[in-house]
Design an enzyme around this catalytic site. Sequence first.
Site, mmCIF file in Angstrom:
data_model
loop_
_atom_site.group_PDB
_atom_site.id
_atom_site.type_symbol
_atom_site.label_atom_id
_atom_site.label_comp_id
_atom_site.label_asym_id
_atom_site.label_seq_id
_atom_site.Cartn_x
_atom_site.Cartn_y
_atom_site.Cartn_z
ATOM 1 N N GLU A 155 -4.833 2.402 -3.971
ATOM 2 C CA GLU A 155 -3.372 2.436 -3.978
ATOM 3 C C GLU A 155 -2.767 1.144 -3.455
ATOM 4 O OE1 GLU A 155 -4.603 4.613 -0.124
ATOM 5 O OE2 GLU A 155 -5.427 4.185 -2.107
ATOM 6 N N ASP A 194 -2.018 9.423 -10.280
ATOM 7 C CA ASP A 194 -2.026 8.381 -11.320
ATOM 8 C C ASP A 194 -0.601 8.017 -11.722
ATOM 9 O OD1 ASP A 194 -4.772 8.354 -11.288
ATOM 10 O OD2 ASP A 194 -5.007 9.535 -13.126
ATOM 11 N N HIS A 233 -4.585 14.756 -8.770
ATOM 12 C CA HIS A 233 -4.845 13.347 -9.098
ATOM 13 C C HIS A 233 -4.012 12.850 -10.269
ATOM 14 C CE1 HIS A 233 -8.112 12.514 -6.268
ATOM 15 N NE2 HIS A 233 -8.477 13.784 -6.445
ATOM 16 N N ASN A 243 -2.309 12.999 -3.685
ATOM 17 C CA ASN A 243 -3.414 13.543 -4.481
ATOM 18 C C ASN A 243 -3.774 14.955 -4.046
ATOM 19 O OD1 ASN A 243 -3.970 11.455 -6.322
ATOM 20 N ND2 ASN A 243 -5.082 10.293 -4.769
ATOM 21 N N ASP A 249 0.858 -1.179 0.000
ATOM 22 C CA ASP A 249 0.000 0.000 0.000
ATOM 23 C C ASP A 249 0.897 1.233 0.000
ATOM 24 O OD1 ASP A 249 -3.063 0.827 0.735
ATOM 25 O OD2 ASP A 249 -1.632 2.241 1.610
#
Length: 348
Positions: A269, A243, A239, A234, A226
Amino acid sequence: MAEISSTVALYDDAASLQALQRYGILDTPMEPAYDELAEIAAHVCEAPVALISLLDSHRQWFKASVGLPLRETPLDQSVCRYAVRQPGVFIVPDLAQDARFAHFSIVTQENPLRFYAGAPLVTPDGYALGTLCVLDHRPRQLSQKAQDMLSALARQVIRLLELKRANDRQGQMLVELEEARRQMAVLAHTDVLTSLANRRSFTARLVQEQALLQRDGEPACLLMMDIDHFKRVNDVHGHHVGDQALQLVATLCRDVFRAADVVSRWGGEEFLALLPATRVDQAQAVAQRVHAALAAHPVPGVEPPLVLTVSMGLSNFDPLRPLDITLRALDSALYAAKREGRNRTVVV
């Protein structure tokens, strides 16, 4: 199928060549369907030679040839290029007496050809591709009935070409459909952003692997990862950078893990990896390589440099333990790694 044109043929060299190319017929092998039409033309016109002649940029090429052992001749030796410039059947009673053709090799050769009659091959949109023609060794005429039959056979040649074109299009459509199906199958099993296996396909793989482990008894491990502080990535960078962070983790996983390993985007994630034929100590070494790779590769294009870390839970994949229990244990180990300070691996 479209109606065959009965109007005056258009003959524009570039446009006619383009019309011919769309059929993909040049330099294809001889085929019985075309040979039979040439043979019928020879029989109906009582001629020893019959040709299905197509006009290329520098030659006339014969899709069918009866009585002439050639597949092509130079365009400057072609009577057919005159025949396509007018409607109806083009007739030359005596080639040797016509100044346009008297010097052609078919006229000056031993056992010369003297008579020519050619019906243009006209596409549904009016372009002349060549002719269905007959030739004889003696000067002569051709009856109106034979001319009509020669034109009818020429239309049949065009119908064959149209059928080939339709079949070629259908074949291409089938290829495209199969490719679309393949892509859909990939998408159904792949996470669009990272190109890793998605949760659905990875779960199916875990079930398969569990059955194999029960049979073979080889070791295997599961590694859950994770991204630490991903919400902050973010919130601070947007965002699009989030990505990029996910894609970077996926890329580094592909570099670190073996080809036999399977890595998935488990959700958000979170990533989950299956390491077949791997002991826990070996999996720990893989986890350390992931930590090291992330430390060495900041998210590209972000200033100041954004270095990602991950928290991991690592477990032996016990085939006798229910899969949901194994996954819950992994999840607990991962959150233990976060509680202990993140950027570490906890073995359960």
